[in-house]
Design a protein around this motif. Sequence first.
Motif, PDB file in Angstrom:
ATOM      1  N   ASP A  40       0.833  -1.206   0.000  1.00  0.00           N
ATOM      2  CA  ASP A  40       0.000   0.000   0.000  1.00  0.00           C
ATOM      3  C   ASP A  40       0.864   1.251   0.000  1.00  0.00           C
ATOM      4  N   ILE A  41       1.893   1.229   0.846  1.00  0.00           N
ATOM      5  CA  ILE A  41       2.773   2.393   0.973  1.00  0.00           C
ATOM      6  C   ILE A  41       3.505   2.655  -0.335  1.00  0.00           C
ATOM      7  N   ALA A  42       4.011   1.587  -0.964  1.00  0.00           N
ATOM      8  CA  ALA A  42       4.704   1.740  -2.238  1.00  0.00           C
ATOM      9  C   ALA A  42       3.767   2.309  -3.294  1.00  0.00           C
ATOM     10  N   ASP A  43       2.527   1.805  -3.334  1.00  0.00           N
ATOM     11  CA  ASP A  43       1.556   2.307  -4.317  1.00  0.00           C
ATOM     12  C   ASP A  43       1.258   3.782  -4.092  1.00  0.00           C
ATOM     13  N   ARG A  44       1.033   4.162  -2.831  1.00  0.00           N
ATOM     14  CA  ARG A  44       0.723   5.568  -2.532  1.00  0.00           C
ATOM     15  C   ARG A  44       1.898   6.475  -2.915  1.00  0.00           C
ATOM     16  N   ALA A  45       3.113   5.979  -2.719  1.00  0.00           N
ATOM     17  CA  ALA A  45       4.309   6.775  -3.030  1.00  0.00           C
ATOM     18  C   ALA A  45       4.671   6.740  -4.507  1.00  0.00           C
ATOM     19  N   GLY A  46       3.989   5.885  -5.276  1.00  0.00           N
ATOM     20  CA  GLY A  46       4.326   5.744  -6.682  1.00  0.00           C
ATOM     21  C   GLY A  46       5.677   5.094  -6.890  1.00  0.00           C
ATOM     22  N   ALA A  47       5.999   4.121  -6.019  1.00  0.00           N
ATOM     23  CA  ALA A  47       7.311   3.468  -6.057  1.00  0.00           C
ATOM     24  C   ALA A  47       7.157   1.960  -6.213  1.00  0.00           C
ATOM     25  N   ALA A  48       8.208   1.318  -6.653  1.00  0.00           N
ATOM     26  CA  ALA A  48       8.213  -0.141  -6.744  1.00  0.00           C
ATOM     27  C   ALA A  48       8.247  -0.749  -5.351  1.00  0.00           C
ATOM     28  N   ARG A  49       7.597  -1.893  -5.175  1.00  0.00           N
ATOM     29  CA  ARG A  49       7.553  -2.555  -3.871  1.00  0.00           C
ATOM     30  C   ARG A  49       8.949  -2.828  -3.328  1.00  0.00           C
ATOM     31  N   GLY A  50       9.880  -3.199  -4.220  1.00  0.00           N
ATOM     32  CA  GLY A  50      11.239  -3.512  -3.782  1.00  0.00           C
ATOM     33  C   GLY A  50      11.985  -2.314  -3.231  1.00  0.00           C
TER      34      GLY A  50
END
Length: 204
Positions: A40-50
């Motif tokens: 969720d955090i990665a999606d909100r930040a517009g970043a890859a999960r890794g």
Amino acid sequence: MSPRSASVNEELRRRSRERLLQATIELVGERGYEATTLADIADRAGAARGLVSYYFPGKRPLVQSAVHRLMHLTLAEALDREPRTEDGAERLARAIDAILGLTRTHTTLMRTHMASILQNEGFIQCPEQQQLAALLEETVTRWGAEKPPEDYRMLRALLMGAVVALLLPGAPMPLGSLRAELFQRYGLDWKLGFPPEGAPPPRA
């Protein structure tokens, strides 16, 4: 890699980290700790999960870093607010009010943070915490601390205790009473900082 390219990459990494920290603040504040995932955090930040795992070893360290960043930014804003001042007593009063005020504006987040500190991982001295510590130590130094490192640690302990008392489920202490105790300890006038509305609470 040229020095310019290295500088650009460093700036991109800094911005990516800050986006993750800001997304953490938003999501944990909205949903709570358990309902917020790293994805969720990665999606909100517009970043890859890794990228989350690249910067942080887990969700708990990420949340602590995010809250320490929020506290540092809130403290810095309070100290720089107009009218600007170099008066040590006024700056310490602003610092106390800024940290206590987060319990009202970010209640879920601050409760999560205090609970996190009491977990097995304990208190994490991340870069964001170190920035916060440096600013608090500078504040007690301007106030007139005789032993700034020790006085900073005492201030940190008192603020943490006050935050816990404000957030204690079922038996929270009034903010005004806790503020009055802290102000008395440091010899601060009630009118300094950002006093709540109304008269100061009567002394017992």
